[in-house]
Write a protein that holds these residues in place. Structure first.
Motif, PDB file in Angstrom:
ATOM      1  N   VAL A  15       0.979  -1.366  -0.183  1.00 22.15           N
ATOM      2  CA  VAL A  15      -0.014  -0.111  -0.077  1.00 22.15           C
ATOM      3  C   VAL A  15       1.012   1.356  -0.108  1.00 22.15           C
ATOM      4  O   VAL A  15       0.500   2.261  -0.735  1.00 22.15           O
ATOM      5  CB  VAL A  15      -0.904  -0.084   1.253  1.00 22.15           C
ATOM      6  CG1 VAL A  15      -1.582   1.256   1.416  1.00 22.15           C
ATOM      7  CG2 VAL A  15      -2.084  -1.032   1.202  1.00 22.15           C
ATOM      8  N   THR A  58      -8.361   6.687  -1.779  1.00 28.27           N
ATOM      9  CA  THR A  58      -8.659   5.288  -1.436  1.00 28.27           C
ATOM     10  C   THR A  58      -7.522   4.652  -0.661  1.00 28.27           C
ATOM     11  O   THR A  58      -7.582   4.118   0.268  1.00 28.27           O
ATOM     12  CB  THR A  58      -9.183   4.418  -2.604  1.00 28.27           C
ATOM     13  OG1 THR A  58     -10.347   5.138  -3.067  1.00 28.27           O
ATOM     14  CG2 THR A  58      -9.435   3.307  -2.019  1.00 28.27           C
ATOM     15  N   LEU A  59      -6.342   4.794  -1.347  1.00 24.20           N
ATOM     16  CA  LEU A  59      -4.943   4.213  -0.654  1.00 24.20           C
ATOM     17  C   LEU A  59      -4.738   4.680   0.630  1.00 24.20           C
ATOM     18  O   LEU A  59      -4.533   4.222   1.507  1.00 24.20           O
ATOM     19  CB  LEU A  59      -3.964   4.478  -1.535  1.00 24.20           C
ATOM     20  CG  LEU A  59      -3.919   3.392  -2.813  1.00 24.20           C
ATOM     21  CD1 LEU A  59      -2.997   4.014  -3.920  1.00 24.20           C
ATOM     22  CD2 LEU A  59      -3.914   1.940  -2.420  1.00 24.20           C
ATOM     23  N   ILE A  62      -6.998   2.839   2.984  1.00 20.08           N
ATOM     24  CA  ILE A  62      -6.717   1.591   3.436  1.00 20.08           C
ATOM     25  C   ILE A  62      -5.320   1.638   4.154  1.00 20.08           C
ATOM     26  O   ILE A  62      -5.194   0.836   5.161  1.00 20.08           O
ATOM     27  CB  ILE A  62      -6.338   1.009   1.678  1.00 20.08           C
ATOM     28  CG1 ILE A  62      -7.558   0.658   0.982  1.00 20.08           C
ATOM     29  CG2 ILE A  62      -5.479  -0.376   2.243  1.00 20.08           C
ATOM     30  CD1 ILE A  62      -7.194   0.173  -0.329  1.00 20.08           C
ATOM     31  N   TYR A 111      -0.995  -2.508 -10.251  1.00 15.71           N
ATOM     32  CA  TYR A 111      -2.370  -3.059  -9.741  1.00 15.71           C
ATOM     33  C   TYR A 111      -2.767  -4.286 -10.155  1.00 15.71           C
ATOM     34  O   TYR A 111      -3.673  -5.026  -9.422  1.00 15.71           O
ATOM     35  CB  TYR A 111      -3.272  -1.712 -10.342  1.00 15.71           C
ATOM     36  CG  TYR A 111      -3.465  -0.667  -9.498  1.00 15.71           C
ATOM     37  CD1 TYR A 111      -3.596  -0.730  -8.030  1.00 15.71           C
ATOM     38  CD2 TYR A 111      -2.880   0.592 -10.094  1.00 15.71           C
ATOM     39  CE1 TYR A 111      -3.862   0.398  -7.303  1.00 15.71           C
ATOM     40  CE2 TYR A 111      -2.913   1.994  -9.205  1.00 15.71           C
ATOM     41  CZ  TYR A 111      -3.318   1.606  -7.873  1.00 15.71           C
ATOM     42  OH  TYR A 111      -3.416   2.857  -7.007  1.00 15.71           O
ATOM     43  N   ARG A 115      -3.817  -6.817  -7.030  1.00 10.70           N
ATOM     44  CA  ARG A 115      -5.267  -7.476  -6.627  1.00 10.70           C
ATOM     45  C   ARG A 115      -4.846  -8.944  -6.532  1.00 10.70           C
ATOM     46  O   ARG A 115      -6.124  -9.648  -6.009  1.00 10.70           O
ATOM     47  CB  ARG A 115      -6.069  -7.095  -8.012  1.00 10.70           C
ATOM     48  CG  ARG A 115      -5.592  -8.060  -9.373  1.00 10.70           C
ATOM     49  CD  ARG A 115      -6.229  -7.568 -10.316  1.00 10.70           C
ATOM     50  NE  ARG A 115      -5.949  -8.259 -11.577  1.00 10.70           N
ATOM     51  CZ  ARG A 115      -6.441  -9.131 -12.442  1.00 10.70           C
ATOM     52  NH1 ARG A 115      -7.662  -9.727 -11.861  1.00 10.70           N
ATOM     53  NH2 ARG A 115      -5.601  -9.491 -13.325  1.00 10.70           N
ATOM     54  N   ALA A 120      -4.386  -9.096   0.858  1.00 15.58           N
ATOM     55  CA  ALA A 120      -5.357  -7.933   0.519  1.00 15.58           C
ATOM     56  C   ALA A 120      -6.771  -8.436   0.804  1.00 15.58           C
ATOM     57  O   ALA A 120      -7.246  -9.578   0.506  1.00 15.58           O
ATOM     58  CB  ALA A 120      -5.270  -7.835  -0.957  1.00 15.58           C
ATOM     59  N   ARG A 121      -7.535  -7.519   1.832  1.00 12.29           N
ATOM     60  CA  ARG A 121      -8.818  -7.776   2.029  1.00 12.29           C
ATOM     61  C   ARG A 121      -9.746  -7.773   0.691  1.00 12.29           C
ATOM     62  O   ARG A 121      -9.486  -6.817  -0.365  1.00 12.29           O
ATOM     63  CB  ARG A 121      -9.431  -6.698   2.915  1.00 12.29           C
ATOM     64  CG  ARG A 121      -8.564  -6.920   4.376  1.00 12.29           C
ATOM     65  CD  ARG A 121      -9.113  -5.958   5.501  1.00 12.29           C
ATOM     66  NE  ARG A 121      -8.087  -5.265   5.992  1.00 12.29           N
ATOM     67  CZ  ARG A 121      -8.413  -4.130   6.462  1.00 12.29           C
ATOM     68  NH1 ARG A 121      -9.616  -3.655   6.878  1.00 12.29           N
ATOM     69  NH2 ARG A 121      -7.464  -3.433   7.036  1.00 12.29           N
ATOM     70  N   GLU A 123     -12.464  -5.760   0.141  1.00 11.32           N
ATOM     71  CA  GLU A 123     -12.673  -4.200  -0.216  1.00 11.32           C
ATOM     72  C   GLU A 123     -11.496  -3.769  -1.013  1.00 11.32           C
ATOM     73  O   GLU A 123     -11.419  -2.917  -2.016  1.00 11.32           O
ATOM     74  CB  GLU A 123     -13.034  -3.601   0.859  1.00 11.32           C
ATOM     75  CG  GLU A 123     -13.875  -4.065   1.857  1.00 11.32           C
ATOM     76  CD  GLU A 123     -13.178  -5.111   2.870  1.00 11.32           C
ATOM     77  OE1 GLU A 123     -12.299  -4.636   3.745  1.00 11.32           O
ATOM     78  OE2 GLU A 123     -13.510  -6.328   2.912  1.00 11.32           O
ATOM     79  N   SER A 124     -10.015  -4.094  -0.662  1.00  8.16           N
ATOM     80  CA  SER A 124      -9.008  -3.868  -1.113  1.00  8.16           C
ATOM     81  C   SER A 124      -8.781  -4.457  -2.594  1.00  8.16           C
ATOM     82  O   SER A 124      -8.368  -3.582  -3.451  1.00  8.16           O
ATOM     83  CB  SER A 124      -7.593  -3.888  -0.485  1.00  8.16           C
ATOM     84  OG  SER A 124      -7.582  -3.288   1.117  1.00  8.16           O
ATOM     85  N   PHE A 127     -10.982  -2.525  -4.961  1.00  2.51           N
ATOM     86  CA  PHE A 127     -10.347  -1.016  -5.428  1.00  2.51           C
ATOM     87  C   PHE A 127      -9.359  -1.495  -6.326  1.00  2.51           C
ATOM     88  O   PHE A 127      -8.937  -0.852  -7.263  1.00  2.51           O
ATOM     89  CB  PHE A 127      -9.831  -0.427  -4.096  1.00  2.51           C
ATOM     90  CG  PHE A 127      -8.796   0.828  -4.707  1.00  2.51           C
ATOM     91  CD1 PHE A 127      -9.520   1.816  -5.135  1.00  2.51           C
ATOM     92  CD2 PHE A 127      -7.624   0.591  -4.292  1.00  2.51           C
ATOM     93  CE1 PHE A 127      -8.553   2.743  -5.702  1.00  2.51           C
ATOM     94  CE2 PHE A 127      -6.657   1.300  -4.717  1.00  2.51           C
ATOM     95  CZ  PHE A 127      -7.006   2.926  -5.294  1.00  2.51           C
ATOM     96  N   PHE A 128      -8.330  -2.307  -5.935  1.00  2.00           N
ATOM     97  CA  PHE A 128      -6.943  -2.468  -7.065  1.00  2.00           C
ATOM     98  C   PHE A 128      -7.663  -3.019  -8.557  1.00  2.00           C
ATOM     99  O   PHE A 128      -7.078  -2.589  -9.258  1.00  2.00           O
ATOM    100  CB  PHE A 128      -6.105  -3.849  -6.232  1.00  2.00           C
ATOM    101  CG  PHE A 128      -5.513  -3.597  -5.247  1.00  2.00           C
ATOM    102  CD1 PHE A 128      -5.265  -2.206  -4.807  1.00  2.00           C
ATOM    103  CD2 PHE A 128      -5.149  -4.493  -4.299  1.00  2.00           C
ATOM    104  CE1 PHE A 128      -4.684  -1.887  -3.596  1.00  2.00           C
ATOM    105  CE2 PHE A 128      -4.544  -4.326  -2.999  1.00  2.00           C
ATOM    106  CZ  PHE A 128      -4.415  -3.132  -2.580  1.00  2.00           C
TER     107      PHE A 128
END
Length: 149
Positions: A15, A58-59, A62, A111, A115, A120-121, A123-124, A127-128
């Protein structure tokens, strides 16, 4: 120069590195807007820069959720991303767009890898994937527009 972002074993480092990359990208976009001759091209590039500004926002969220400090500016790679644009500026709009396409290659790669990060959760990851789509769209536009110019 190919990016190494996305190979981090620690999600917090990923991140942080994505934030550095985004800040570097924004600096390159600012330089591009300053150097382009065409007002229409400047407007489209400014719209893409807004995507990068949204990615930073957004980052930062996070990063906060992960309990880490979010970088507020780019790193040494910023000289590379803006330097390519500065040199290309001597050769006109098409060369500038080609330089920006190579910068977008790095964000697409970063990215795409992000992903797939094991920590990574959901939600993350969402976003990715959204950011990846933005970066692919930017890259395609830079490539197509440079070829047509």
């Amino acid at each position: 120069m190919a990016t190494t972002i996305g190979h981090e074993s620690d999600i917090t480092k990923l991140v942080q590195n994505l934030l550095y990359l985004e800040h570097d990208a924004i600096a390159a976009y600012n330089s591009t807007i300053d150097k382009l001759e065409s007002e229409a091209l400047k407007a489209q590039v400014a719209a893409f820069r807004n995507d990068h500004l949204a990615h930073v926002s957004t980052l930062k969220t996070i990063a906060s959720e992960l309990g880490i400090e979010a970088p507020r500016e780019g790193d040494m790679k910023q000289m590379l991303t803006t330097g390519k644009v500065a040199i290309a500026g001597l050769m006109g709009d098409s060369a500038i767009l080609k330089a920006m396409k190579t910068n977008e290659d790095d964000t697409v790669t970063a990215y795409d890898r992000a992903r797939q990060h094991q920590d990574a959760r959901p939600e993350s990851v969402a976003f990715f994937e959204q950011a990846l789509g933005d970066e692919q769209r930017h890259r395609t536009w830079f490539e197509d527009t440079a070829a047509a110019a």
